[in-house]
Design a protein around this motif. Sequence first.
Motif, PDB file in Angstrom:
ATOM      1  N   ALA A 142       1.333   4.941   0.548  1.00 47.51           N
ATOM      2  CA  ALA A 142       0.789   5.913   1.392  1.00 47.51           C
ATOM      3  C   ALA A 142       1.810   7.095   1.913  1.00 47.51           C
ATOM      4  O   ALA A 142       2.814   6.728   2.273  1.00 47.51           O
ATOM      5  CB  ALA A 142       0.213   5.358   2.652  1.00 47.51           C
ATOM      6  N   LYS A 162      -3.187   7.296  -0.251  1.00 49.01           N
ATOM      7  CA  LYS A 162      -3.174   5.860   0.312  1.00 49.01           C
ATOM      8  C   LYS A 162      -3.831   4.873  -0.643  1.00 49.01           C
ATOM      9  O   LYS A 162      -4.947   4.997  -0.791  1.00 49.01           O
ATOM     10  CB  LYS A 162      -3.696   5.648   1.661  1.00 49.01           C
ATOM     11  N   SER A 175       1.567   0.793   3.773  1.00 50.57           N
ATOM     12  CA  SER A 175       0.802   0.395   4.693  1.00 50.57           C
ATOM     13  C   SER A 175      -0.220  -0.644   4.808  1.00 50.57           C
ATOM     14  O   SER A 175      -1.210  -0.762   5.119  1.00 50.57           O
ATOM     15  CB  SER A 175      -0.299   1.766   4.872  1.00 50.57           C
ATOM     16  N   GLU A 176       0.620  -1.835   4.241  1.00 49.82           N
ATOM     17  CA  GLU A 176      -0.330  -2.971   4.287  1.00 49.82           C
ATOM     18  C   GLU A 176       0.662  -4.103   4.741  1.00 49.82           C
ATOM     19  O   GLU A 176       1.893  -4.116   4.189  1.00 49.82           O
ATOM     20  CB  GLU A 176      -0.497  -3.520   2.589  1.00 49.82           C
ATOM     21  N   SER A 205       0.908  -1.112   0.026  1.00 47.62           N
ATOM     22  CA  SER A 205      -0.052   0.036   0.162  1.00 47.62           C
ATOM     23  C   SER A 205       0.855   1.324   0.011  1.00 47.62           C
ATOM     24  O   SER A 205       1.778   1.318   0.957  1.00 47.62           O
ATOM     25  CB  SER A 205      -0.596  -0.020   1.035  1.00 47.62           C
ATOM     26  N   SER A 241       8.052  -2.978   7.407  1.00 47.29           N
ATOM     27  CA  SER A 241       8.461  -1.908   8.063  1.00 47.29           C
ATOM     28  C   SER A 241       9.735  -1.054   7.350  1.00 47.29           C
ATOM     29  O   SER A 241      10.140   0.022   7.913  1.00 47.29           O
ATOM     30  CB  SER A 241       8.636  -1.940   9.464  1.00 47.29           C
ATOM     31  N   GLN A 300       5.244   5.257   4.238  1.00 49.38           N
ATOM     32  CA  GLN A 300       5.507   3.830   4.366  1.00 49.38           C
ATOM     33  C   GLN A 300       4.455   3.071   3.649  1.00 49.38           C
ATOM     34  O   GLN A 300       3.513   3.476   3.350  1.00 49.38           O
ATOM     35  CB  GLN A 300       5.766   3.656   5.670  1.00 49.38           C
TER      36      GLN A 300
END
Length: 230
Positions: A164, A171, A197-198, A162, A205, A195
């Motif tokens: 975002a 996003k 987001s999924e 994702s 991360s 970052q």
Amino acid sequence: MANPSQLGFQDAASPLMEEMIHFHDHALMIVFLISTLVLYIIVVAVSTSLTDLYILDSQGIEIVWTILPAIILILIALPSLRILYLTDEINDPHLTVKTIGHQWYWSYEYTDYEDLTFDSYMVPTQDLTPGQFRLLETDHRMVVPMESPVRILVTAEDVLHSWAVPALGVKMDAVPGRLNQTAFFTTRPGTYYGQCSEICGANHSFMPIMVEAVPLQHFENWSSAMLEDA
């Protein structure tokens, strides 16, 4: 960038994000008023004789607490739908960038240029220089011209990702085999961080996003230099 102990949103860098922040404040105020009213009714009902059977069975009260929530929902739904449709508006973009999610880095393809493509990896902690941000810095950042509509085509090569960037109000899910699109418009120069987001695996991360908005002349100089290197 977010600040330590920050409670609110990041500073908006696009008109769409400004609209989202205004809607958040609008909805938050409605929630605050509802909470205050309900708390007041509970306190009064417990501390007085309002628990009388006649009051609790009042037809007028039942009409009020049926119509009032419907009006409140309309006051929330109308601006919400407006912003929802604004996020889908892509009118005459000046630049199109294809973003591809991998495990675990991003690739960018400037489709208006033939050979302007590059991968963007996170800079390891031991390689950071003073002033750079841990887990947010990349070796190649996505550079876009400010005050120009930019269309982003988002997909993935392996698993769900994702793309975002909170300051831009963007996003968009990156789905293998599917091409999603979104757009943004930066109102000021700067570097904006995001970052994935999924939850996409062990190094989820460690695939940050850096978007740098620059004046058009700076973008042309950067794209020319990138094409020469290619």
